[in-house]
Design a protein around this motif. Structure first.
Motif, PDB file in Angstrom:
ATOM      1  N   LEU A  28      44.110  42.484  24.292  1.00  0.00           N
ATOM      2  CA  LEU A  28      42.881  43.217  24.556  1.00  0.00           C
ATOM      3  C   LEU A  28      41.752  42.241  24.820  1.00  0.00           C
ATOM      4  N   ASP A  29      40.948  42.534  25.839  1.00  0.00           N
ATOM      5  CA  ASP A  29      39.762  41.709  26.039  1.00  0.00           C
ATOM      6  C   ASP A  29      38.679  42.199  25.075  1.00  0.00           C
ATOM      7  N   PRO A  30      37.641  41.408  24.852  1.00  0.00           N
ATOM      8  CA  PRO A  30      36.627  41.796  23.849  1.00  0.00           C
ATOM      9  C   PRO A  30      35.974  43.148  24.132  1.00  0.00           C
ATOM     10  N   ASP A  31      35.691  43.453  25.396  1.00  0.00           N
ATOM     11  CA  ASP A  31      35.073  44.745  25.705  1.00  0.00           C
ATOM     12  C   ASP A  31      36.036  45.886  25.410  1.00  0.00           C
ATOM     13  N   TYR A 100      51.196  28.737  28.844  1.00  0.00           N
ATOM     14  CA  TYR A 100      51.207  28.633  30.301  1.00  0.00           C
ATOM     15  C   TYR A 100      50.351  29.683  31.014  1.00  0.00           C
ATOM     16  N   GLY A 101      49.802  30.635  30.293  1.00  0.00           N
ATOM     17  CA  GLY A 101      49.064  31.709  30.945  1.00  0.00           C
ATOM     18  C   GLY A 101      47.565  31.493  30.946  1.00  0.00           C
ATOM     19  N   LEU A 102      46.931  31.911  32.033  1.00  0.00           N
ATOM     20  CA  LEU A 102      45.471  31.891  32.148  1.00  0.00           C
ATOM     21  C   LEU A 102      45.011  33.331  32.269  1.00  0.00           C
ATOM     22  N   ARG A 103      44.252  33.805  31.291  1.00  0.00           N
ATOM     23  CA  ARG A 103      43.777  35.193  31.282  1.00  0.00           C
ATOM     24  C   ARG A 103      42.287  35.224  31.629  1.00  0.00           C
ATOM     25  N   PHE A 104      41.999  35.589  32.871  1.00  0.00           N
ATOM     26  CA  PHE A 104      40.599  35.706  33.297  1.00  0.00           C
ATOM     27  C   PHE A 104      40.110  37.117  33.032  1.00  0.00           C
ATOM     28  N   PRO A 105      38.866  37.269  32.586  1.00  0.00           N
ATOM     29  CA  PRO A 105      38.305  38.613  32.414  1.00  0.00           C
ATOM     30  C   PRO A 105      38.210  39.323  33.768  1.00  0.00           C
ATOM     31  N   ASP A 106      38.146  40.644  33.727  1.00  0.00           N
ATOM     32  CA  ASP A 106      38.113  41.433  34.958  1.00  0.00           C
ATOM     33  C   ASP A 106      36.953  41.049  35.869  1.00  0.00           C
ATOM     34  N   GLU A 107      35.818  40.694  35.301  1.00  0.00           N
ATOM     35  CA  GLU A 107      34.653  40.391  36.133  1.00  0.00           C
ATOM     36  C   GLU A 107      34.747  39.026  36.823  1.00  0.00           C
ATOM     37  N   HIS A 108      35.802  38.267  36.553  1.00  0.00           N
ATOM     38  CA  HIS A 108      35.976  36.946  37.169  1.00  0.00           C
ATOM     39  C   HIS A 108      37.281  36.887  37.970  1.00  0.00           C
ATOM     40  N   GLN A 109      37.529  37.925  38.733  1.00  0.00           N
ATOM     41  CA  GLN A 109      38.755  37.988  39.526  1.00  0.00           C
ATOM     42  C   GLN A 109      38.808  36.908  40.597  1.00  0.00           C
ATOM     43  N   ARG A 110      37.658  36.500  41.126  1.00  0.00           N
ATOM     44  CA  ARG A 110      37.653  35.455  42.153  1.00  0.00           C
ATOM     45  C   ARG A 110      38.225  34.156  41.581  1.00  0.00           C
ATOM     46  N   LEU A 111      37.874  33.833  40.348  1.00  0.00           N
ATOM     47  CA  LEU A 111      38.406  32.630  39.707  1.00  0.00           C
ATOM     48  C   LEU A 111      39.909  32.772  39.491  1.00  0.00           C
ATOM     49  N   ARG A 112      40.352  33.968  39.087  1.00  0.00           N
ATOM     50  CA  ARG A 112      41.784  34.205  38.889  1.00  0.00           C
ATOM     51  C   ARG A 112      42.542  34.014  40.192  1.00  0.00           C
ATOM     52  N   VAL A 113      41.995  34.524  41.280  1.00  0.00           N
ATOM     53  CA  VAL A 113      42.657  34.404  42.582  1.00  0.00           C
ATOM     54  C   VAL A 113      42.727  32.939  43.009  1.00  0.00           C
ATOM     55  N   LEU A 114      41.667  32.176  42.788  1.00  0.00           N
ATOM     56  CA  LEU A 114      41.694  30.746  43.127  1.00  0.00           C
ATOM     57  C   LEU A 114      42.766  30.007  42.325  1.00  0.00           C
ATOM     58  N   ALA A 115      42.825  30.278  41.020  1.00  0.00           N
ATOM     59  CA  ALA A 115      43.822  29.617  40.172  1.00  0.00           C
ATOM     60  C   ALA A 115      45.234  30.014  40.593  1.00  0.00           C
ATOM     61  N   GLU A 116      45.422  31.289  40.881  1.00  0.00           N
ATOM     62  CA  GLU A 116      46.750  31.736  41.293  1.00  0.00           C
ATOM     63  C   GLU A 116      47.133  31.158  42.648  1.00  0.00           C
ATOM     64  N   THR A 117      46.189  31.096  43.572  1.00  0.00           N
ATOM     65  CA  THR A 117      46.461  30.525  44.893  1.00  0.00           C
ATOM     66  C   THR A 117      46.917  29.074  44.775  1.00  0.00           C
ATOM     67  N   GLY A 118      46.205  28.286  43.994  1.00  0.00           N
ATOM     68  CA  GLY A 118      46.582  26.885  43.819  1.00  0.00           C
ATOM     69  C   GLY A 118      47.948  26.718  43.181  1.00  0.00           C
ATOM     70  N   ASN A 119      48.244  27.504  42.155  1.00  0.00           N
ATOM     71  CA  ASN A 119      49.540  27.397  41.471  1.00  0.00           C
ATOM     72  C   ASN A 119      50.687  27.863  42.354  1.00  0.00           C
ATOM     73  N   VAL A 120      50.485  28.947  43.084  1.00  0.00           N
ATOM     74  CA  VAL A 120      51.535  29.438  43.984  1.00  0.00           C
ATOM     75  C   VAL A 120      51.746  28.439  45.118  1.00  0.00           C
ATOM     76  N   ALA A 121      50.657  27.907  45.670  1.00  0.00           N
ATOM     77  CA  ALA A 121      50.779  26.928  46.751  1.00  0.00           C
ATOM     78  C   ALA A 121      51.554  25.703  46.270  1.00  0.00           C
ATOM     79  N   TRP A 122      51.247  25.218  45.073  1.00  0.00           N
ATOM     80  CA  TRP A 122      51.970  24.051  44.550  1.00  0.00           C
ATOM     81  C   TRP A 122      53.451  24.363  44.377  1.00  0.00           C
TER      82      TRP A 122
END
Length: 194
Positions: A28-31, A100-122
């Motif tokens: 659960l996220d804090p909110d 191994y997991g990075l849990r970004f809050p819902d309001e920071h989806q852009r950061l999640r997408v950047l992290a996922e893009t880099g990891n998938v690309a690698w």
């Protein structure tokens, strides 16, 4: 709101078991936790019913199958073994997801997408390029972890953006070189290709 499954970015290099494990480790996220406290009695009831169904029903089902196949003497050990297996599986899932997991809050989806893009690309790179870019990947994932804690960290955001873009571009540049001569010789089949 809970984060789990596809909402968790896997920080590479990670064992293959982490991908399914993230589906067993909701958080659960804090909110969402504040909303959950308001509905605590209902959640407690749902949790109790779920535990009875999984541990009781699942364990009883496995125990019945084992008893039918191997005799009544193994009913209780099979039930206990099933329940212990579930508890260990959940503990391992939470441990792997925490590592191994990075849990970004819902309001920071852009950061999640950047992290996922880099990891998938690698993960799409050939082994040689993976080794050459391992340190770059580690620095990107470190920046991503810092952004999970402090999403306003401008320096970490810059590292995440630049490294993710670099790995993305490198992967796209390497893909044509990975094609085999036999794959390049195959002509597309479709209407008008005759």
């Amino acid at each position: 709101m809970a984060t789990w499954g596809a909402g968790i970015v896997i920080a590479e290099p990670a064992p293959a078991v982490v991908r399914p494990a993230r589906y067993l480790a909701p958080k659960l996220d804090p909110d969402g936790a504040k909303e959950a406290l308001d509905a605590f009695p209902i959640l407690l009831l749902v949790l109790a019913v779920g535990c009875v169904m999984v541990f009781g029903g699942g364990g009883a089902g496995v125990a019945a199958i084992v008893a039918a196949l191997f005799g009544e003497g193994l009913r209780t050990p099979a039930w206990v073994a099933f329940d212990v297996f579930l508890v260990v599986a959940l503990a391992v899932a939470y441990s792997l997801t925490a590592r191994y997991g990075l849990r970004f809050p819902d309001e920071h989806q852009r950061l999640r997408v950047l992290a996922e893009t880099g990891n998938v690309a690698w993960s799409c790179l050939p082994e040689q390029q993976k080794g050459e870019n391992a340190e770059r990947l580690r620095s990107m994932n470190a920046a991503a972890r810092l952004l999970v804690v402090n999403p306003t960290n401008a320096e970490a955001k810059k590292v995440l953006e630049q490294t993710s873009r670099h790995l993305h571009d490198l992967t796209l540049a390497v893909l044509p070189a990975q094609r085999t001569p036999s794959a390049a010789a195959v002509e597309p089949v479709g209407p008008g290709s005759d």
